[in-house]
Enzyme design. Sequence first.
Site, mmCIF file in Angstrom:
data_model
loop_
_atom_site.group_PDB
_atom_site.id
_atom_site.type_symbol
_atom_site.label_atom_id
_atom_site.label_comp_id
_atom_site.label_asym_id
_atom_site.label_seq_id
_atom_site.Cartn_x
_atom_site.Cartn_y
_atom_site.Cartn_z
ATOM 1 N N ILE A 15 -4.559 7.844 -10.023
ATOM 2 C CA ILE A 15 -4.978 9.098 -9.389
ATOM 3 C C ILE A 15 -3.799 9.793 -8.718
ATOM 4 O O ILE A 15 -3.742 11.029 -8.670
ATOM 5 C CB ILE A 15 -6.149 8.871 -8.399
ATOM 6 C CG1 ILE A 15 -6.854 10.186 -8.114
ATOM 7 C CG2 ILE A 15 -5.710 8.194 -7.121
ATOM 8 C CD1 ILE A 15 -7.491 10.839 -9.309
ATOM 9 N N SER A 37 5.375 2.223 -3.152
ATOM 10 C CA SER A 37 4.595 1.566 -4.199
ATOM 11 C C SER A 37 5.374 0.335 -4.629
ATOM 12 O O SER A 37 6.603 0.389 -4.763
ATOM 13 C CB SER A 37 4.399 2.534 -5.376
ATOM 14 O OG SER A 37 3.196 2.294 -6.041
ATOM 15 N N ARG A 38 4.664 -0.781 -4.852
ATOM 16 C CA ARG A 38 5.357 -2.034 -5.125
ATOM 17 C C ARG A 38 6.020 -2.049 -6.486
ATOM 18 O O ARG A 38 7.060 -2.656 -6.693
ATOM 19 C CB ARG A 38 4.371 -3.209 -5.038
ATOM 20 C CG ARG A 38 3.711 -3.355 -3.683
ATOM 21 C CD ARG A 38 2.461 -4.187 -3.807
ATOM 22 N NE ARG A 38 1.603 -3.695 -4.886
ATOM 23 C CZ ARG A 38 0.456 -4.256 -5.261
ATOM 24 N NH1 ARG A 38 0.032 -5.325 -4.650
ATOM 25 N NH2 ARG A 38 -0.244 -3.745 -6.253
ATOM 26 N N LYS A 91 -10.963 8.437 -1.673
ATOM 27 C CA LYS A 91 -12.328 7.907 -1.604
ATOM 28 C C LYS A 91 -12.383 6.563 -2.329
ATOM 29 O O LYS A 91 -11.598 6.376 -3.259
ATOM 30 C CB LYS A 91 -13.358 8.875 -2.195
ATOM 31 C CG LYS A 91 -13.084 9.389 -3.598
ATOM 32 C CD LYS A 91 -12.984 8.505 -4.778
ATOM 33 C CE LYS A 91 -14.102 7.609 -5.154
ATOM 34 N NZ LYS A 91 -13.857 6.962 -6.490
ATOM 35 N N ASP A 169 -17.821 2.865 -7.492
ATOM 36 C CA ASP A 169 -16.537 3.570 -7.329
ATOM 37 C C ASP A 169 -16.665 4.998 -7.862
ATOM 38 O O ASP A 169 -16.374 5.949 -7.127
ATOM 39 C CB ASP A 169 -15.393 2.805 -8.003
ATOM 40 C CG ASP A 169 -14.095 3.589 -7.908
ATOM 41 O OD1 ASP A 169 -13.524 3.652 -6.804
ATOM 42 O OD2 ASP A 169 -13.684 4.196 -8.918
HETATM 43 P P1 NAP Z 1 -4.805 2.317 -9.650
HETATM 44 O O1 NAP Z 1 -4.481 3.033 -10.913
HETATM 45 O O2 NAP Z 1 -5.060 0.865 -9.685
HETATM 46 O O3 NAP Z 1 -3.622 2.680 -8.645
HETATM 47 C C1 NAP Z 1 -3.591 2.202 -7.339
HETATM 48 C C2 NAP Z 1 -2.149 1.854 -6.996
HETATM 49 O O4 NAP Z 1 -2.144 1.282 -5.686
HETATM 50 C C3 NAP Z 1 -1.568 0.817 -7.914
HETATM 51 O O5 NAP Z 1 -0.865 1.418 -8.979
HETATM 52 C C4 NAP Z 1 -0.681 -0.008 -7.025
HETATM 53 O O6 NAP Z 1 0.670 0.437 -7.109
HETATM 54 C C5 NAP Z 1 -1.145 0.264 -5.605
HETATM 55 N N1 NAP Z 1 -1.744 -0.937 -5.004
HETATM 56 C C6 NAP Z 1 -1.509 -1.387 -3.749
HETATM 57 N N2 NAP Z 1 -2.200 -2.488 -3.502
HETATM 58 C C7 NAP Z 1 -2.886 -2.784 -4.622
HETATM 59 C C8 NAP Z 1 -3.759 -3.827 -4.970
HETATM 60 N N3 NAP Z 1 -4.067 -4.815 -4.105
HETATM 61 N N4 NAP Z 1 -4.290 -3.827 -6.204
HETATM 62 C C9 NAP Z 1 -3.995 -2.855 -7.086
HETATM 63 N N5 NAP Z 1 -3.151 -1.827 -6.798
HETATM 64 C C10 NAP Z 1 -2.605 -1.796 -5.569
HETATM 65 O O7 NAP Z 1 -6.089 2.963 -8.955
HETATM 66 P P2 NAP Z 1 -6.545 4.490 -8.988
HETATM 67 O O8 NAP Z 1 -7.452 4.709 -10.121
HETATM 68 O O9 NAP Z 1 -5.379 5.380 -8.823
HETATM 69 O O10 NAP Z 1 -7.477 4.496 -7.686
HETATM 70 C C11 NAP Z 1 -6.930 4.477 -6.374
HETATM 71 C C12 NAP Z 1 -7.953 5.101 -5.438
HETATM 72 O O11 NAP Z 1 -8.199 6.440 -5.894
HETATM 73 C C13 NAP Z 1 -9.307 4.385 -5.468
HETATM 74 O O12 NAP Z 1 -9.870 4.384 -4.178
HETATM 75 C C14 NAP Z 1 -10.146 5.232 -6.406
HETATM 76 O O13 NAP Z 1 -11.535 5.190 -6.105
HETATM 77 C C15 NAP Z 1 -9.587 6.620 -6.118
HETATM 78 N N6 NAP Z 1 -9.788 7.569 -7.226
HETATM 79 C C16 NAP Z 1 -9.496 7.208 -8.525
HETATM 80 C C17 NAP Z 1 -9.771 8.105 -9.556
HETATM 81 C C18 NAP Z 1 -9.483 7.782 -11.003
HETATM 82 O O14 NAP Z 1 -9.980 8.523 -11.882
HETATM 83 N N7 NAP Z 1 -8.715 6.766 -11.331
HETATM 84 C C19 NAP Z 1 -10.313 9.353 -9.265
HETATM 85 C C20 NAP Z 1 -10.531 9.702 -7.942
HETATM 86 C C21 NAP Z 1 -10.262 8.791 -6.938
HETATM 87 P P3 NAP Z 1 1.846 -0.643 -6.910
HETATM 88 O O15 NAP Z 1 1.475 -1.848 -7.724
HETATM 89 O O16 NAP Z 1 3.075 0.068 -7.399
HETATM 90 O O17 NAP Z 1 1.865 -0.941 -5.433
#
Ligand code: NAP
Length: 309
Positions: A15, A37-38, A91, A169
């Site tokens: 996101i 970011s890690r 969110k 989610d």
């Molecule tokens: P994601 O692709 O997994 O990205 C989250 C990032 O956070 C990871 O790339 C990771 O980067 C970092 N991170 C830190 N601690 C982590 C952990 N324990 N486990 C996994 N990643 C961790 O997730 P996302 O889809 O972007 O979602 C993140 C938030 O945005 C959520 O709350 C989700 O509900 C919200 N959201 C997502 C979307 C969507 O369509 N994907 C839409 C709206 C809102 P590093 O490994 O580099 O630290």
Amino acid sequence: MTAPITLGLVGLGTIARNQHLPSLAETPALALVAIASRNAALDDLPAYHDIHEMLAAEPGLQAVSLCTPPQGRFEQAVAAIRAGRHVMLEKPPGASVSEVTALAHLAQENGVTLFATWHSREAAAVEEARRRLAEAQVRRVQITWKEDVRHWHPGQEWIWQPGGLGVFDPGINALSVLTRILPDAVHPVAATLEVPANRQSPIAAQMDMVTSSGAPVRAEFDWRQTGPQTWDILVETDGSEILLRLGGAELHVDGVQVSTSVDLEYRRLYARFAELVASGQSEVDLSPLQLVADAFLLGERRTVEAFHW
Ligand code: NAP
């Protein structure tokens, strides 16, 4: 012109890349100056392993935007607030209701802004639906939120872990719109949670709620839908039938499409964050997260087929 608010982004994942970076680039009131970011970085900005390194190395940083999964976000937010920085939360705002309440108190004590965002509330047709429903008598609501988890969340393990919410989610987006557009409060009376045998969170759920004036609200969430995806909220009233489609992007009234527009959800969120910081206010509405928590409290749990990516 006042100088932009300097901001650091935490968690460079899906996101952050798809929405936060392009939206920040179009928000002159904010300047993205660092990333934490890690496992990811951007070529043109200072990059840190985590928020603690970023806060220590960037004393001029005024705000942070947390785009990490909900589990663990509390500690990140506490670190930022204690360091006197304003915080914007993706969110759902946290992994529990009470941790976000605690954050709101902490932000107030420290004199910083806390903004718990609900991006779907900024979808193009949501405010028009709210306006049309303001004086209406709601008779029945049907939420149908069905999408393919393999398409939208490939490989994301955190969604299946405790605090990851599973199908809630995306489902919480529907509840954020519901709680915005209905003139009455709602509360759940029953829920069913379908949990894969090898996972901790539901892949599908059904919720029955009622409005404070007694109208039934049925929600069906499912992550197993392939083919066309469905993000609909249908509201039957004593007058018109209001249908929000595509997550709030489109409005249909009595079967006729009356509006559609470009996606400005995250641009609006960042503009609002800048306004809140400038005016020294916070915005934390926990009602969508409360409904999900209640579904988990009331939910009858059914074990379903194991899920594999
Ligand atoms: P994601 O692709 O997994 O990205 C989250 C990032 O956070 C990871 O790339 C990771 O980067 C970092 N991170 C830190 N601690 C982590 C952990 N324990 N486990 C996994 N990643 C961790 O997730 P996302 O889809 O972007 O979602 C993140 C938030 O945005 C959520 O709350 C989700 O509900 C919200 N959201 C997502 C979307 C969507 O369509 N994907 C839409 C709206 C809102 P590093 O490994 O580099 O630290």
